[in-house]
Design an enzyme around this catalytic site. Structure first.
Site, PDB file in Angstrom:
ATOM      1  N   HIS A 283       7.084  -7.740  -2.984  1.00 46.35           N
ATOM      2  CA  HIS A 283       6.371  -6.753  -1.441  1.00 46.35           C
ATOM      3  C   HIS A 283       8.282  -7.484  -0.803  1.00 46.35           C
ATOM      4  O   HIS A 283       7.315  -6.941   0.410  1.00 46.35           O
ATOM      5  CB  HIS A 283       5.592  -6.962  -1.300  1.00 46.35           C
ATOM      6  CG  HIS A 283       3.878  -5.973  -1.155  1.00 46.35           C
ATOM      7  ND1 HIS A 283       4.524  -4.887  -1.422  1.00 46.35           N
ATOM      8  CD2 HIS A 283       3.389  -6.541  -1.396  1.00 46.35           C
ATOM      9  CE1 HIS A 283       2.708  -4.196  -2.134  1.00 46.35           C
ATOM     10  NE2 HIS A 283       2.465  -5.394  -2.329  1.00 46.35           N
TER      11      HIS A 283
ATOM     12  N   SER B 205      -4.384   2.378   4.286  1.00 47.59           N
ATOM     13  CA  SER B 205      -4.581   1.616   3.311  1.00 47.59           C
ATOM     14  C   SER B 205      -5.258   0.547   3.534  1.00 47.59           C
ATOM     15  O   SER B 205      -5.470  -0.782   2.550  1.00 47.59           O
ATOM     16  CB  SER B 205      -3.511   2.213   2.141  1.00 47.59           C
ATOM     17  OG  SER B 205      -3.789   2.081   0.787  1.00 47.59           O
TER      18      SER B 205
ATOM     19  N   LYS C 206       0.872  -1.515   0.218  1.00 47.27           N
ATOM     20  CA  LYS C 206      -0.073  -0.100   0.114  1.00 47.27           C
ATOM     21  C   LYS C 206       0.817   1.243   0.243  1.00 47.27           C
ATOM     22  O   LYS C 206       0.428   2.253   0.024  1.00 47.27           O
ATOM     23  CB  LYS C 206      -1.045  -0.137   1.213  1.00 47.27           C
ATOM     24  CG  LYS C 206      -1.849  -1.372   1.189  1.00 47.27           C
ATOM     25  CD  LYS C 206      -2.450  -2.057   0.126  1.00 47.27           C
ATOM     26  CE  LYS C 206      -2.998  -0.843  -0.848  1.00 47.27           C
ATOM     27  NZ  LYS C 206      -3.500  -1.680  -2.287  1.00 47.27           N
TER      28      LYS C 206
HETATM   29  P1  A3P Z   1      -5.461   4.905  -0.718  1.00 49.89           P
HETATM   30  O1  A3P Z   1      -5.627   3.512  -0.359  1.00 49.89           O
HETATM   31  O2  A3P Z   1      -4.602   5.489   0.446  1.00 49.89           O
HETATM   32  O3  A3P Z   1      -6.020   5.559  -1.594  1.00 49.89           O
HETATM   33  P2  A3P Z   1      -0.228  -0.147  -4.029  1.00 49.89           P
HETATM   34  O4  A3P Z   1      -0.264   0.233  -5.257  1.00 49.89           O
HETATM   35  O5  A3P Z   1       1.687  -0.568  -3.415  1.00 49.89           O
HETATM   36  O6  A3P Z   1      -1.105  -0.940  -3.294  1.00 49.89           O
HETATM   37  O7  A3P Z   1      -0.408   1.133  -3.049  1.00 49.89           O
HETATM   38  C1  A3P Z   1      -2.007   1.611  -2.781  1.00 49.89           C
HETATM   39  C2  A3P Z   1      -2.243   3.612  -2.834  1.00 49.89           C
HETATM   40  O8  A3P Z   1      -1.412   4.060  -3.886  1.00 49.89           O
HETATM   41  C3  A3P Z   1      -3.705   3.434  -2.649  1.00 49.89           C
HETATM   42  O9  A3P Z   1      -3.728   4.317  -2.074  1.00 49.89           O
HETATM   43  C4  A3P Z   1      -3.777   4.336  -4.215  1.00 49.89           C
HETATM   44  O10 A3P Z   1      -5.375   5.081  -3.342  1.00 49.89           O
HETATM   45  C5  A3P Z   1      -2.829   5.106  -4.362  1.00 49.89           C
HETATM   46  N1  A3P Z   1      -2.041   5.107  -5.436  1.00 49.89           N
HETATM   47  C6  A3P Z   1      -2.362   4.441  -6.287  1.00 49.89           C
HETATM   48  N2  A3P Z   1      -2.040   5.153  -7.356  1.00 49.89           N
HETATM   49  C7  A3P Z   1      -2.378   6.191  -6.987  1.00 49.89           C
HETATM   50  C8  A3P Z   1      -1.789   7.536  -8.274  1.00 49.89           C
HETATM   51  N3  A3P Z   1      -1.688   7.626  -9.490  1.00 49.89           N
HETATM   52  N4  A3P Z   1      -1.809   9.272  -7.198  1.00 49.89           N
HETATM   53  C9  A3P Z   1      -1.729   9.136  -5.921  1.00 49.89           C
HETATM   54  N5  A3P Z   1      -2.389   7.500  -5.661  1.00 49.89           N
HETATM   55  C10 A3P Z   1      -2.228   6.469  -5.926  1.00 49.89           C
END
Ligand code: A3P
Length: 304
Positions: A117, A147, A56
């Protein structure tokens, strides 16, 4: 997905309770641990690029940035397949007949963009031996916790998180898949000056995305003109990725990821923890944070 495959997976998921095991004390999905010898022996190619992060932290965002840079701003090419198919997730295991991350990677021609990860000490040695470029994304613990909590609510491949108060303690104790946030970000931080590693902060990407994209571009040894960089930027904004079925995980069936509970592209902001943490939780957190981070030289921003 083929209807027969869906049937099989539905059946598997109905009986699926994610089990935890560990490798060298790091809690991982049992299926990952069961195939650990193969994962550890994974053969990277010198031109592979690895994107690594604690869960996340924004790894999907970085995967898309790297892909857009490698495809020189061609959004069509980047929409060739969903994120999880085009960038094998090294240690991922799924109910048969869905291929594991390892199988996906091994069936793909290098150069590949790979995702992991894994904490730094568990990274398969061939990435170092083959001189691969590794981009690590770190996000502040409070927003990562929030998240991850919502992700565990919607993702049937992970344990039910319980209520927020329970999850707060579980996360702080590190009893979640891929282990302690502290160990993860600190472990990789110790490699930050290694020439193969670029350590990037989610908060910096939020603050000045174009600047961070350029950093990634230079690290990858590319020289792209301004108009291409602008395409990379536009294609990887939160809104663009939220509306892109290849990036927003909407191609995963809802019996695996139920986005009506919480969308994968949820908020994409710095500071959402303020909507979750109580004052008492914040005090507990800050005490533990101070204790664990002292002397590391690693600092995070929890608001911009
Ligand atoms: P939130 O749950 O806080 O919205 P991962 O890809 O490592 O699983 O992380 C997911 C998190 O990154 C989520 O956070 C998601 O909304 C955020 N995220 C994904 N793409 C993004 C982007 N282009 N800009 C900002 N945040 C992004």
């Amino acid at each position: 997905m083929d209807p027969q495959v869906i049937q099989k997976v539905v059946h598997e998921m109905a009986n699926f309770t994610p089990k935890m095991s560990d490798i060298e004390g790091v809690p991982l999905i049992k299926g990952t641990c069961d195939t650990w010898d193969d994962i550890w022996r994974f053969q990277a190619h010198p031109e592979d690029v690895l994107v690594a992060a604690y869960p996340k932290a924004g790894i999907t965002w970085m995967q898309e940035v790297v892909d857009m840079i490698c495809q020189e701003g061609d959004g069509e090419k980047c929409r060739r397949a969903p994120t999880y198919d085009k960038h094998p997730f090294l240690e991922a295991v799924a109910p048969k007949p869905i291929p594991s991350g390892l199988q996906l990677a091994e069936n793909m021609e290098p150069p590949r963009i790979l995702k992991t990860h894994l904490p730094v000490q568990l990274l398969p040695p061939s990435f170092w031996e083959q001189d691969c470029k590794v981009i690590y994304v770190a996000r502040n613990a409070k927003d990562s916790m929030v998240s991850y909590y919502h992700f565990q609510r919607m993702n049937k491949g992970l344990p039910e998180p319980g209520d927020w108060a329970d999850y707060f303690s579980t996360f702080l104790s590190g009893d979640v898949f891929w282990g302690s946030w502290f160990d993860h970000v600190i472990g990789w931080w110790e490699m930050k000056n290694h020439r193969q590693v670029l350590y990037i902060f989610y908060e910096d990407m939020m603050e000045n995305t174009r600047r961070e994209i350029e950093k990634v571009m230079r690290f990858l040894g590319k020289q792209l003109p301004e108009e291409i960089l602008e395409k990379v930027y536009k294609e990887t904004t939160f809104q663009a990725m939220r509306d892109n079925p290849m990036a927003n995980y909407s191609t995963i069936p809802s019996f695996v990821m139920d986005q009506s509970i919480s969308p994968f592209m949820r908020k994409g902001m710095v500071g959402d923890w303020r909507n979750h943490f109580t004052v008492a939780q914040d005090e507990v957190f800050e005490e533990e944070y101070g204790r664990r981070m002292e002397g590391t030289g690693l600092t995070f921003r929890t608001h911009l």
